[in-house]
Design a protein around this motif. Sequence first.
Motif, PDB file in Angstrom:
ATOM      1  N   ASP A   1      71.550 110.297  95.209  1.00  0.00           N
ATOM      2  CA  ASP A   1      73.037 110.552  95.741  1.00  0.00           C
ATOM      3  C   ASP A   1      73.363 109.863  97.441  1.00  0.00           C
ATOM      4  O   ASP A   1      74.465 109.871  97.423  1.00  0.00           O
ATOM      5  CB  ASP A   1      73.274 112.112  95.858  1.00  0.00           C
ATOM      6  N   LEU A   2      72.191 109.391  97.954  1.00  0.00           N
ATOM      7  CA  LEU A   2      72.313 108.626  99.303  1.00  0.00           C
ATOM      8  C   LEU A   2      73.081 107.366  99.048  1.00  0.00           C
ATOM      9  O   LEU A   2      73.310 106.681  97.986  1.00  0.00           O
ATOM     10  CB  LEU A   2      71.181 108.419  99.758  1.00  0.00           C
ATOM     11  N   PRO A   3      73.985 106.894 100.118  1.00  0.00           N
ATOM     12  CA  PRO A   3      74.434 105.617  99.957  1.00  0.00           C
ATOM     13  C   PRO A   3      73.522 104.512  99.734  1.00  0.00           C
ATOM     14  O   PRO A   3      72.298 104.501 100.213  1.00  0.00           O
ATOM     15  CB  PRO A   3      75.215 105.384 101.274  1.00  0.00           C
ATOM     16  N   ASP A   4      73.912 103.478  99.239  1.00  0.00           N
ATOM     17  CA  ASP A   4      72.852 102.402  98.731  1.00  0.00           C
ATOM     18  C   ASP A   4      72.083 102.107  99.640  1.00  0.00           C
ATOM     19  O   ASP A   4      70.552 101.918  99.565  1.00  0.00           O
ATOM     20  CB  ASP A   4      73.582 101.267  98.378  1.00  0.00           C
ATOM     21  N   LYS A   5      72.399 101.521 101.036  1.00  0.00           N
ATOM     22  CA  LYS A   5      71.614 101.036 102.187  1.00  0.00           C
ATOM     23  C   LYS A   5      70.617 102.006 102.500  1.00  0.00           C
ATOM     24  O   LYS A   5      69.424 101.973 102.679  1.00  0.00           O
ATOM     25  CB  LYS A   5      72.618 100.797 103.241  1.00  0.00           C
ATOM     26  N   GLN A   6      71.097 103.355 102.647  1.00  0.00           N
ATOM     27  CA  GLN A   6      70.000 104.369 102.966  1.00  0.00           C
ATOM     28  C   GLN A   6      69.099 104.911 101.927  1.00  0.00           C
ATOM     29  O   GLN A   6      67.851 104.992 102.071  1.00  0.00           O
ATOM     30  CB  GLN A   6      70.863 105.750 103.175  1.00  0.00           C
ATOM     31  N   ARG A   7      69.601 104.684 100.658  1.00  0.00           N
ATOM     32  CA  ARG A   7      68.607 104.769  99.642  1.00  0.00           C
ATOM     33  C   ARG A   7      67.536 103.726  99.300  1.00  0.00           C
ATOM     34  O   ARG A   7      66.418 104.121  99.123  1.00  0.00           O
ATOM     35  CB  ARG A   7      69.588 105.074  98.164  1.00  0.00           C
ATOM     36  N   ARG A   8      68.044 102.573  99.496  1.00  0.00           N
ATOM     37  CA  ARG A   8      66.894 101.345  99.572  1.00  0.00           C
ATOM     38  C   ARG A   8      66.053 101.472 100.824  1.00  0.00           C
ATOM     39  O   ARG A   8      64.891 101.419 100.389  1.00  0.00           O
ATOM     40  CB  ARG A   8      67.821  99.994  99.719  1.00  0.00           C
TER      41      ARG A   8
ATOM     42  N   ILE B   1      60.106  96.173 105.326  1.00  0.00           N
ATOM     43  CA  ILE B   1      61.482  96.451 105.229  1.00  0.00           C
ATOM     44  C   ILE B   1      62.366  95.498 105.735  1.00  0.00           C
ATOM     45  O   ILE B   1      63.375  94.763 105.120  1.00  0.00           O
ATOM     46  CB  ILE B   1      61.843  97.716 105.337  1.00  0.00           C
ATOM     47  N   GLU B   2      62.111  95.305 106.910  1.00  0.00           N
ATOM     48  CA  GLU B   2      63.098  93.962 107.688  1.00  0.00           C
ATOM     49  C   GLU B   2      62.907  92.646 107.051  1.00  0.00           C
ATOM     50  O   GLU B   2      64.064  92.191 106.777  1.00  0.00           O
ATOM     51  CB  GLU B   2      62.583  93.940 109.036  1.00  0.00           C
ATOM     52  N   ARG B   3      61.715  92.415 106.787  1.00  0.00           N
ATOM     53  CA  ARG B   3      61.255  91.002 106.091  1.00  0.00           C
ATOM     54  C   ARG B   3      62.252  91.100 104.600  1.00  0.00           C
ATOM     55  O   ARG B   3      62.941  90.190 104.335  1.00  0.00           O
ATOM     56  CB  ARG B   3      60.076  90.840 105.894  1.00  0.00           C
ATOM     57  N   ASP B   4      62.172  92.238 103.727  1.00  0.00           N
ATOM     58  CA  ASP B   4      62.612  92.217 102.446  1.00  0.00           C
ATOM     59  C   ASP B   4      64.110  92.523 102.382  1.00  0.00           C
ATOM     60  O   ASP B   4      64.964  91.944 101.620  1.00  0.00           O
ATOM     61  CB  ASP B   4      61.981  93.349 101.784  1.00  0.00           C
ATOM     62  N   THR B   5      64.616  93.140 103.304  1.00  0.00           N
ATOM     63  CA  THR B   5      66.183  93.610 103.227  1.00  0.00           C
ATOM     64  C   THR B   5      67.193  92.544 104.285  1.00  0.00           C
ATOM     65  O   THR B   5      68.259  92.402 104.050  1.00  0.00           O
ATOM     66  CB  THR B   5      66.497  94.831 103.723  1.00  0.00           C
ATOM     67  N   GLY B   6      66.355  91.941 105.390  1.00  0.00           N
ATOM     68  CA  GLY B   6      67.114  91.049 106.200  1.00  0.00           C
ATOM     69  C   GLY B   6      67.808  91.853 107.229  1.00  0.00           C
ATOM     70  O   GLY B   6      68.478  91.413 108.205  1.00  0.00           O
ATOM     71  N   LEU B   7      67.671  93.359 107.152  1.00  0.00           N
ATOM     72  CA  LEU B   7      68.134  94.396 108.221  1.00  0.00           C
ATOM     73  C   LEU B   7      67.220  94.262 109.542  1.00  0.00           C
ATOM     74  O   LEU B   7      66.015  93.955 109.699  1.00  0.00           O
ATOM     75  CB  LEU B   7      68.212  95.777 107.665  1.00  0.00           C
TER      76      LEU B   7
ATOM     77  N   ARG C   1      65.817 101.818 111.503  1.00  0.00           N
ATOM     78  CA  ARG C   1      65.669 103.261 112.216  1.00  0.00           C
ATOM     79  C   ARG C   1      66.641 103.786 112.127  1.00  0.00           C
ATOM     80  O   ARG C   1      66.449 104.971 111.937  1.00  0.00           O
ATOM     81  CB  ARG C   1      65.050 102.913 113.635  1.00  0.00           C
ATOM     82  N   ILE C   2      67.820 103.395 112.405  1.00  0.00           N
ATOM     83  CA  ILE C   2      69.082 104.178 112.502  1.00  0.00           C
ATOM     84  C   ILE C   2      69.298 104.778 110.926  1.00  0.00           C
ATOM     85  O   ILE C   2      69.602 105.774 110.887  1.00  0.00           O
ATOM     86  CB  ILE C   2      70.077 103.395 112.988  1.00  0.00           C
ATOM     87  N   THR C   3      69.031 103.462 110.125  1.00  0.00           N
ATOM     88  CA  THR C   3      69.386 104.022 108.529  1.00  0.00           C
ATOM     89  C   THR C   3      68.321 105.176 108.251  1.00  0.00           C
ATOM     90  O   THR C   3      68.785 106.269 107.471  1.00  0.00           O
ATOM     91  CB  THR C   3      69.373 102.933 107.932  1.00  0.00           C
TER      92      THR C   3
END
Length: 170
Positions: free
Chosen positions: A113-120, A135-141, A147-149
């Motif tokens: 039920d989390l928003p898409d970005k948080q769920r991923r 995660i940084e490498r895979d998502t580009g975030l 950390r905030i997410t």
Amino acid sequence: MTAQEFKQLFLVHHRLLYRVAYRLEGNVQDAEDLLQDLYLKLWTKRDELPDDAQTEAYLVTMMRNLFYDHHKLKRIDTQTEIKDASPPHSQLSLEREIELKEESSQMKSLIDDLPDKQRRVIQMHIVEDKSYEEIERDTGLSGNNIRITMMRARNKLKEQFKKLTKDGRI
């Protein structure tokens, strides 16, 4: 490649590589071990190395990859220890097993039920056991964004889980 040629090519970067190793590891002993492992890997593959292997960028990248490989192995060892420390399946009471399954099912539902970005991000970090760097490498975030997410997702999950347990649904 002779030992003398090896020293001429790679030991000129020793100070930089040590600083990188120290920054990655955070202490002298582990940094020295990581640097020694890097030199050993370079020496064993000395005849297979590409032409740009003596550049700082190549060596720093190789150092980082070696660091990540070491920490993946440590994480696997830790998980094995945790699994070994848990009581055998037969020792858990049937009632407790049912509770754990219900809680697990509810938590999966809350994660869905989390928003898409948080769920991923939660999925990658907790379920797939990926580090923030992976995660940084895979998502580009960015690292801060991850950390905030994660913080927001955890807080939301805690809040929702408390609400479920308070309402008596679990």
